[in-house]
Scaffold this motif. Structure first.
Motif, PDB file in Angstrom:
ATOM      1  N   LEU A  25       0.708  -1.632   0.323  1.00 42.29           N
ATOM      2  CA  LEU A  25      -0.177   0.055   0.056  1.00 42.29           C
ATOM      3  C   LEU A  25       0.857   1.621  -0.462  1.00 42.29           C
ATOM      4  O   LEU A  25       0.700   2.516  -0.708  1.00 42.29           O
ATOM      5  N   VAL A  26       2.392   1.133   0.521  1.00 45.58           N
ATOM      6  CA  VAL A  26       3.394   2.271   0.512  1.00 45.58           C
ATOM      7  C   VAL A  26       3.704   3.111  -0.680  1.00 45.58           C
ATOM      8  O   VAL A  26       3.401   4.012  -1.762  1.00 45.58           O
ATOM      9  N   ARG A  27       4.113   1.481  -1.121  1.00 46.76           N
ATOM     10  CA  ARG A  27       4.108   0.889  -2.881  1.00 46.76           C
ATOM     11  C   ARG A  27       3.617   2.237  -3.970  1.00 46.76           C
ATOM     12  O   ARG A  27       3.148   3.037  -4.368  1.00 46.76           O
ATOM     13  N   ASP A  29       0.679   3.858  -2.757  1.00 46.48           N
ATOM     14  CA  ASP A  29       0.603   5.476  -2.637  1.00 46.48           C
ATOM     15  C   ASP A  29       1.348   6.254  -2.528  1.00 46.48           C
ATOM     16  O   ASP A  29       1.799   7.563  -3.271  1.00 46.48           O
ATOM     17  N   ARG A  30       3.450   5.628  -2.989  1.00 48.31           N
ATOM     18  CA  ARG A  30       4.338   6.481  -3.174  1.00 48.31           C
ATOM     19  C   ARG A  30       4.719   6.870  -4.812  1.00 48.31           C
ATOM     20  O   ARG A  30       4.396   8.163  -5.446  1.00 48.31           O
ATOM     21  N   SER A  31       3.722   6.166  -5.799  1.00 47.86           N
ATOM     22  CA  SER A  31       3.406   6.377  -7.108  1.00 47.86           C
ATOM     23  C   SER A  31       2.432   7.137  -7.657  1.00 47.86           C
ATOM     24  O   SER A  31       2.525   8.178  -8.482  1.00 47.86           O
ATOM     25  N   ILE A  32       1.569   7.460  -6.645  1.00 49.28           N
ATOM     26  CA  ILE A  32       0.389   8.806  -7.051  1.00 49.28           C
ATOM     27  C   ILE A  32       0.265   9.017  -5.999  1.00 49.28           C
ATOM     28  O   ILE A  32      -0.941  10.035  -6.063  1.00 49.28           O
ATOM     29  N   GLY A  33       0.838   9.115  -4.849  1.00 49.94           N
ATOM     30  CA  GLY A  33       0.284  10.033  -3.702  1.00 49.94           C
ATOM     31  C   GLY A  33       1.447  10.517  -2.974  1.00 49.94           C
ATOM     32  O   GLY A  33       2.470  10.786  -3.309  1.00 49.94           O
ATOM     33  N   ASP A  34       1.732   9.725  -1.322  1.00 47.12           N
ATOM     34  CA  ASP A  34       3.034  10.607  -0.532  1.00 47.12           C
ATOM     35  C   ASP A  34       3.033   9.438   0.541  1.00 47.12           C
ATOM     36  O   ASP A  34       3.825  10.085   0.953  1.00 47.12           O
ATOM     37  N   ALA A  35       2.972   8.234   0.085  1.00 43.47           N
ATOM     38  CA  ALA A  35       3.186   7.255   0.572  1.00 43.47           C
ATOM     39  C   ALA A  35       3.244   6.897   1.719  1.00 43.47           C
ATOM     40  O   ALA A  35       3.763   6.157   2.315  1.00 43.47           O
ATOM     41  N   ASP A  36       1.998   7.530   1.593  1.00 43.51           N
ATOM     42  CA  ASP A  36       1.788   7.097   3.274  1.00 43.51           C
ATOM     43  C   ASP A  36       0.664   6.725   3.463  1.00 43.51           C
ATOM     44  O   ASP A  36      -0.253   5.627   4.521  1.00 43.51           O
ATOM     45  N   HIS A  37      -0.389   5.259   2.325  1.00 41.64           N
ATOM     46  CA  HIS A  37      -1.313   5.047   3.027  1.00 41.64           C
ATOM     47  C   HIS A  37      -1.306   3.823   3.669  1.00 41.64           C
ATOM     48  O   HIS A  37      -1.932   3.074   4.425  1.00 41.64           O
ATOM     49  N   GLY A  38      -0.212   2.916   3.505  1.00 44.66           N
ATOM     50  CA  GLY A  38      -0.118   1.590   4.423  1.00 44.66           C
ATOM     51  C   GLY A  38      -0.193   1.656   5.637  1.00 44.66           C
ATOM     52  O   GLY A  38       0.213   0.980   6.653  1.00 44.66           O
ATOM     53  N   GLU A  39       0.923   2.401   5.746  1.00 35.46           N
ATOM     54  CA  GLU A  39       1.681   3.060   7.378  1.00 35.46           C
ATOM     55  C   GLU A  39       0.152   3.471   7.938  1.00 35.46           C
ATOM     56  O   GLU A  39      -0.549   3.277   9.154  1.00 35.46           O
ATOM     57  N   ASN A  40      -0.848   4.470   7.017  1.00 37.21           N
ATOM     58  CA  ASN A  40      -2.154   5.365   7.499  1.00 37.21           C
ATOM     59  C   ASN A  40      -2.741   4.394   8.347  1.00 37.21           C
ATOM     60  O   ASN A  40      -3.640   3.859   9.453  1.00 37.21           O
ATOM     61  N   MET A  41      -3.008   3.282   7.380  1.00 34.57           N
ATOM     62  CA  MET A  41      -4.287   1.830   7.639  1.00 34.57           C
ATOM     63  C   MET A  41      -3.714   1.192   8.951  1.00 34.57           C
ATOM     64  O   MET A  41      -4.314   0.597   9.647  1.00 34.57           O
ATOM     65  N   ASP A  42      -1.896   1.317   8.644  1.00 34.94           N
ATOM     66  CA  ASP A  42      -2.044   0.029   9.485  1.00 34.94           C
ATOM     67  C   ASP A  42      -1.775   0.796  10.600  1.00 34.94           C
ATOM     68  O   ASP A  42      -2.090  -0.175  11.808  1.00 34.94           O
ATOM     69  N   ARG A  43      -1.897   1.959  10.938  1.00 33.81           N
ATOM     70  CA  ARG A  43      -1.444   3.225  12.937  1.00 33.81           C
ATOM     71  C   ARG A  43      -2.737   2.400  13.206  1.00 33.81           C
ATOM     72  O   ARG A  43      -3.668   2.358  14.038  1.00 33.81           O
ATOM     73  N   GLY A  44      -4.248   2.832  11.556  1.00 35.52           N
ATOM     74  CA  GLY A  44      -5.102   2.871  12.433  1.00 35.52           C
ATOM     75  C   GLY A  44      -5.710   1.219  12.928  1.00 35.52           C
ATOM     76  O   GLY A  44      -6.025   1.522  13.675  1.00 35.52           O
ATOM     77  N   PHE A  45      -5.926   0.069  11.651  1.00 26.93           N
ATOM     78  CA  PHE A  45      -5.747  -1.115  12.050  1.00 26.93           C
ATOM     79  C   PHE A  45      -5.232  -1.134  13.559  1.00 26.93           C
ATOM     80  O   PHE A  45      -6.555  -2.315  14.151  1.00 26.93           O
ATOM     81  N   GLY A 187      -2.540   4.390 -14.942  1.00 26.70           N
ATOM     82  CA  GLY A 187      -1.256   3.669 -15.088  1.00 26.70           C
ATOM     83  C   GLY A 187      -0.623   2.398 -13.361  1.00 26.70           C
ATOM     84  O   GLY A 187       0.280   1.984 -13.195  1.00 26.70           O
ATOM     85  N   HIS A 188      -0.664   3.228 -12.581  1.00 29.77           N
ATOM     86  CA  HIS A 188      -1.405   2.641 -10.869  1.00 29.77           C
ATOM     87  C   HIS A 188      -2.662   2.595 -10.377  1.00 29.77           C
ATOM     88  O   HIS A 188      -3.394   3.183 -10.749  1.00 29.77           O
ATOM     89  N   VAL A 189      -2.528   1.299  -9.808  1.00 34.38           N
ATOM     90  CA  VAL A 189      -4.022   1.438  -9.056  1.00 34.38           C
ATOM     91  C   VAL A 189      -3.696   2.362  -7.813  1.00 34.38           C
ATOM     92  O   VAL A 189      -2.920   2.664  -7.202  1.00 34.38           O
ATOM     93  N   ASP A 190      -4.919   2.491  -7.509  1.00 31.48           N
ATOM     94  CA  ASP A 190      -5.212   3.806  -6.356  1.00 31.48           C
ATOM     95  C   ASP A 190      -5.369   2.349  -4.855  1.00 31.48           C
ATOM     96  O   ASP A 190      -5.668   1.887  -5.026  1.00 31.48           O
TER      97      ASP A 190
END
Ligand code: ADP
Ligand code: MG
Ligand code: MG
Length: 208
Positions: A25-27, A29-45, A187-190
């Motif tokens: 998820l970090v990877r 989000d690194r392609s089309i965002g700010d590379a934190d989606h994996g961290e955000n979701m992991d922290r939350g869960f 070209g990148h999955v959301d």
């Protein structure tokens, strides 16, 4: 029957899958965002699991409400309030229901998606979690209408969410951070669509 204990087990399975897919998820989000989606979701869960341990909810609705409030308070990114709202709306849709059947599940899924839509204003095709959620709700409805039980309905939702997330790859983002990239977001999955598919798959597997 799908009881409070089943819901808690499904949520723990969701947390586990998010931890396992954190780097993916970090990877994304690194392609089309700010590379934190994996961290955000992991922290939350992780916070959700800690809350479930320290104050075990007594109804399915209380369990989903706990998830919603915990995600909103522990996840800073866009995904926290969006997923948080989804779980809070799903909790309200359950009301006092003690055992979830297929149609109750459809109601909860639909309410959750409507919460995301109300909060984020994204529609299908905008390359967001809605592109996983919306086909999931449609598939769940069709499954429940054919008389399927909760486990089958969830499995149908998870399959559709997976396909929906894959379709985001070719889309140009029109909402969220990825929209800043314009055409280059294609070209990148959301990442949010992917995390939605992962969560639904974990919930479905837990219910089998
Ligand atoms: P942030 O973008 O604040 O860093 P995250 O990276 O955790 O937050 O989450 C990004 C995900 O949130 C996107 O991949 C997308 O699926 C989802 N998202 C962003 N904005 C919206 C919106 N307006 N409606 C629905 N989903 C959205
Ligand atoms: Mg991000
Ligand atoms: Mg961020």
């Amino acid at each position: 029957p799908c009881t409070t204990q089943d819901v808690i087990a499904a949520l723990c399975a969701g947390a586990k899958t998010i931890t396992e897919h954190r780097d993916e998820l970090v990877r994304l989000d690194r392609s089309i965002g700010d590379a934190d989606h994996g961290e955000n979701m992991d922290r939350g869960f992780r916070a959700v699991v800690a809350q479930l341990d320290s104050a075990p909810p007594e109804t399915p609705a209380a369990a989903l409400k706990l998830v919603g409030t915990t995600l909103i308070s522990s996840v800073g990114g866009a995904s926290g309030p969006l997923y948080g709202t989804a779980f809070l709306r799903a909790a309200s849709a359950l009301g006092e229901t003690a055992e979830l059947d297929g149609s109750v599940l459809v109601g909860a899924l639909q309410a959750g998606m409507e919460g995301v839509e109300a909060r984020g204003k994204a529609v299908t095709g905008d390359k967001t979690m809605i592109d996983a959620l919306s086909p999931a709700v449609e598939a769940a409805k069709a499954s429940a209408e054919s008389g399927a039980g909760a486990a089958t309905v969830l499995a149908a939702a998870a399959d559709a969410a997976h396909t929906g997330a894959e379709t985001t790859e070719s889309l140009v983002a029109r909402k969220g951070r990825a929209s800043y990239l314009g055409e280059r977001s294609a070209g990148h999955v959301d990442p949010g669509a992917r995390s939605t598919a992962l969560l639904l798959a974990a919930f479905a597997e837990a219910g089998e």
